[in-house]
Motif scaffolding. Structure first.
Motif, PDB file in Angstrom:
ATOM      1  N   LEU A  27      95.751 -73.727  42.780  1.00  0.00           N
ATOM      2  CA  LEU A  27      94.625 -73.430  41.892  1.00  0.00           C
ATOM      3  C   LEU A  27      93.712 -74.639  41.807  1.00  0.00           C
ATOM      4  O   LEU A  27      94.182 -75.778  41.713  1.00  0.00           O
ATOM      5  CB  LEU A  27      95.137 -73.080  40.485  1.00  0.00           C
ATOM      6  CG  LEU A  27      94.077 -72.810  39.406  1.00  0.00           C
ATOM      7  CD1 LEU A  27      93.291 -71.541  39.715  1.00  0.00           C
ATOM      8  CD2 LEU A  27      94.729 -72.725  38.026  1.00  0.00           C
ATOM      9  N   ILE A  35      89.800 -70.709  32.153  1.00  0.00           N
ATOM     10  CA  ILE A  35      90.729 -70.005  33.034  1.00  0.00           C
ATOM     11  C   ILE A  35      91.761 -69.263  32.193  1.00  0.00           C
ATOM     12  O   ILE A  35      92.434 -69.861  31.342  1.00  0.00           O
ATOM     13  CB  ILE A  35      91.451 -70.988  33.973  1.00  0.00           C
ATOM     14  CG1 ILE A  35      90.457 -71.722  34.868  1.00  0.00           C
ATOM     15  CG2 ILE A  35      92.492 -70.251  34.825  1.00  0.00           C
ATOM     16  CD1 ILE A  35      89.747 -70.843  35.879  1.00  0.00           C
ATOM     17  N   PHE A  37      95.261 -66.993  32.123  1.00  0.00           N
ATOM     18  CA  PHE A  37      96.467 -66.577  32.832  1.00  0.00           C
ATOM     19  C   PHE A  37      96.986 -65.316  32.147  1.00  0.00           C
ATOM     20  O   PHE A  37      97.108 -65.276  30.924  1.00  0.00           O
ATOM     21  CB  PHE A  37      97.566 -67.642  32.732  1.00  0.00           C
ATOM     22  CG  PHE A  37      97.394 -68.833  33.620  1.00  0.00           C
ATOM     23  CD1 PHE A  37      96.143 -69.277  34.009  1.00  0.00           C
ATOM     24  CD2 PHE A  37      98.498 -69.534  34.070  1.00  0.00           C
ATOM     25  CE1 PHE A  37      95.992 -70.391  34.812  1.00  0.00           C
ATOM     26  CE2 PHE A  37      98.364 -70.648  34.873  1.00  0.00           C
ATOM     27  CZ  PHE A  37      97.103 -71.084  35.253  1.00  0.00           C
ATOM     28  N   LYS A  45     103.668 -67.576  33.687  1.00  0.00           N
ATOM     29  CA  LYS A  45     102.384 -68.119  33.203  1.00  0.00           C
ATOM     30  C   LYS A  45     102.583 -69.251  32.194  1.00  0.00           C
ATOM     31  O   LYS A  45     101.915 -70.288  32.267  1.00  0.00           O
ATOM     32  CB  LYS A  45     101.510 -67.014  32.618  1.00  0.00           C
ATOM     33  CG  LYS A  45     102.118 -66.184  31.497  1.00  0.00           C
ATOM     34  CD  LYS A  45     101.220 -65.011  31.135  1.00  0.00           C
ATOM     35  CE  LYS A  45     101.751 -64.242  29.921  1.00  0.00           C
ATOM     36  NZ  LYS A  45     103.029 -63.554  30.223  1.00  0.00           N
ATOM     37  N   ARG A 206      87.377 -67.111  35.101  1.00  0.00           N
ATOM     38  CA  ARG A 206      88.233 -66.537  36.136  1.00  0.00           C
ATOM     39  C   ARG A 206      89.579 -66.200  35.508  1.00  0.00           C
ATOM     40  O   ARG A 206      89.980 -66.807  34.511  1.00  0.00           O
ATOM     41  CB  ARG A 206      88.437 -67.503  37.311  1.00  0.00           C
ATOM     42  CG  ARG A 206      87.234 -67.636  38.228  1.00  0.00           C
ATOM     43  CD  ARG A 206      87.570 -68.457  39.456  1.00  0.00           C
ATOM     44  NE  ARG A 206      87.920 -69.831  39.110  1.00  0.00           N
ATOM     45  CZ  ARG A 206      88.665 -70.626  39.881  1.00  0.00           C
ATOM     46  NH1 ARG A 206      89.188 -70.162  41.013  1.00  0.00           N
ATOM     47  NH2 ARG A 206      88.916 -71.866  39.519  1.00  0.00           N
ATOM     48  N   VAL A 208      93.726 -65.532  36.314  1.00  0.00           N
ATOM     49  CA  VAL A 208      94.872 -65.660  37.216  1.00  0.00           C
ATOM     50  C   VAL A 208      95.891 -64.605  36.812  1.00  0.00           C
ATOM     51  O   VAL A 208      96.386 -64.618  35.683  1.00  0.00           O
ATOM     52  CB  VAL A 208      95.508 -67.058  37.108  1.00  0.00           C
ATOM     53  CG1 VAL A 208      96.723 -67.161  38.023  1.00  0.00           C
ATOM     54  CG2 VAL A 208      94.491 -68.144  37.427  1.00  0.00           C
ATOM     55  N   VAL A 215     101.334 -65.925  42.194  1.00  0.00           N
ATOM     56  CA  VAL A 215      99.962 -65.532  41.893  1.00  0.00           C
ATOM     57  C   VAL A 215      99.619 -64.294  42.707  1.00  0.00           C
ATOM     58  O   VAL A 215      99.726 -64.293  43.941  1.00  0.00           O
ATOM     59  CB  VAL A 215      98.979 -66.671  42.231  1.00  0.00           C
ATOM     60  CG1 VAL A 215      97.544 -66.197  42.046  1.00  0.00           C
ATOM     61  CG2 VAL A 215      99.245 -67.880  41.356  1.00  0.00           C
ATOM     62  N   ILE A 218      93.394 -64.311  41.926  1.00  0.00           N
ATOM     63  CA  ILE A 218      92.549 -65.166  41.088  1.00  0.00           C
ATOM     64  C   ILE A 218      91.114 -64.753  41.332  1.00  0.00           C
ATOM     65  O   ILE A 218      90.595 -64.913  42.439  1.00  0.00           O
ATOM     66  CB  ILE A 218      92.727 -66.665  41.413  1.00  0.00           C
ATOM     67  CG1 ILE A 218      94.197 -67.088  41.280  1.00  0.00           C
ATOM     68  CG2 ILE A 218      91.840 -67.514  40.496  1.00  0.00           C
ATOM     69  CD1 ILE A 218      94.468 -68.513  41.731  1.00  0.00           C
TER      70      ILE A 218
END
Length: 369
Positions: A27, A35, A37, A45, A206, A208, A215, A218
């Motif tokens: 990342l 960001i 998660f 996460k 963004r 994730v 992941v 993303i």
């Protein structure tokens, strides 16, 4: 100046006994990014967040903050602050003393402490409760105190581990909005962990998506919602309508899936050059792009792909109607639409309907992705 506030390079966490919590995580986070998660419980996460904070050791890989390697640097020497779901406010201290605490640990001067604490108390409108203790604070006030304590140290990165989980729905929405405005105003990178996809999508620049320590995708929220790249994301994010089949052909930016309801097409989420003929595939159409019409009714000429079925249930909630359409013995699809539209079109339980959408709004995902 470093290009990124945060870089995770092949980050991996293995617990004693061999349980892999996070695998091969890459990342790059720009300065001032928010960001999010998101993923199911146990997806890794929070473990990732704790590795960034230095609260969990890193089994392998590298963690860089503004170009400097912090992989093995202890928590107290990292330019990060962490806010937890339970806020961890010291009950024996006043609000002001709680906010000051981190600055005392860092041995800041008394004038600097006063200046910075006064500034953050003013910014977060905590002046009226500066002398209060935890027992007299509301949930929203506790959340703001935790934020103030995290921000007063002026971290490069603020880490938030489900910080809104204990709030009721209305207060949670209000704090979400305030948090996003504050983040933009301060231009500090936020890394935000949540189990609520709506929260992740509404707040993150963004998002994730994690699953089983890996992941899955993303992407910016709209792309994530409308262009899933894996079966897990297609099923986990949003209210997608998913029809299984086999990849029939690709070309000109389009992939055709042969399903038991006929040939349906969409935009491929994969490289067509590397896809196998007859590979198992999913046709994924976001619910918002699917229209419901009486069987055989004329439709917008752009709505060229279609499946047909019988309405098995209509549930009305306020201005909205949730229509369940039985396609066959193995698949029913639930459509959210306006109650007035259903009434105007004469759609009733037991009636035959067509579900239509534009092929360019759909995405084709390989089952093995």
């Amino acid at each position: 100046m470093a290009d990124y506030d945060l870089e995770l390079v092949k980050l991996r966490k293995v617990y004693p006994g061999g349980t892999v919590a996070v695998e091969n995580f890459d990342l790059r986070v720009e300065r001032g990014e928010f960001i999010s998660f998101v993923g199911p419980s146990g997806c890794g996460k929070t473990t990732t967040l704790r590795m960034i904070a230095g609260l969990e050791s890193i089994s392998s890989g590298d963690l860089l903050i503004r170009g400097h390697n912090f992989t093995d640097v202890p928590t107290e020497k990292r330019p990060t602050s962490t806010i937890f779901q339970n806020y961890a406010i010291f009950p024996h201290m006043t609000v002001r003393q709680n906010i000051e605490f981190g600055l005392h640990v860092r041995k800041a001067s008394a004038p600097d402490i006063k200046k910075r604490v006064d500034s953050i108390i003013d910014k977060l409108q905590l002046g009226d409760i500066a002398g209060a203790k935890e027992g007299s604070l509301s949930g929203g006030q506790k959340q703001r105190v935790a934020l103030a304590r995290g921000l007063v140290t002026e971290p490069d990165i603020l880490l938030l581990d489900e910080p809104l989980g204990a709030l009721d729905a209305n207060l949670r929405k209000s704090i979400q909005e305030e948090l996003k405005i504050l983040q933009r105003d301060l231009n500090i990178t936020f890394v935000f962990v949540t189990h609520a996809q709506s929260e992740a999508l509404s707040m993150g620049d963004r998002v994730v998506v994690m699953n089983s320590g890996k992941v899955e995708q993303i992407s910016a929220p709209f792309e994530l919602y409308t262009r899933p790249k894996s079966p897990f994301v297609a099923r986990f994010i949003g209210r997608n309508k998913i029809i299984e089949g086999q990849l029939a052909q690709t070309g000109n930016g389009r992939a055709v899936v042969q399903t038991r309801f006929g040939a349906l097409s969409g935009v491929p989420s994969f490289d067509p050059a590397t896809s196998a003929a007859d590979a198992k595939a999913l046709l994924v159409a976001p619910s918002e792009y699917v229209d419901i019409l009486p069987a055989g009714a004329a439709a917008d000429t752009a709505l060229t792909d279609m499946v047909s079925g019988q309405v098995s249930a209509i549930d009305a909630v306020g201005h909205f109607a949730y229509v369940t359409v039985h396609l066959d013995d193995d698949l029913s699809i639930r459509i959210e639409t306006h109650r007035e539209k259903i009434a105007e079109r004469g759609i009733e339980t037991g009636g035959q309907v067509d579900l239509r959408w534009q092929p360019e709004r759909a995405t084709v995902v390989l089952e093995a992705a």
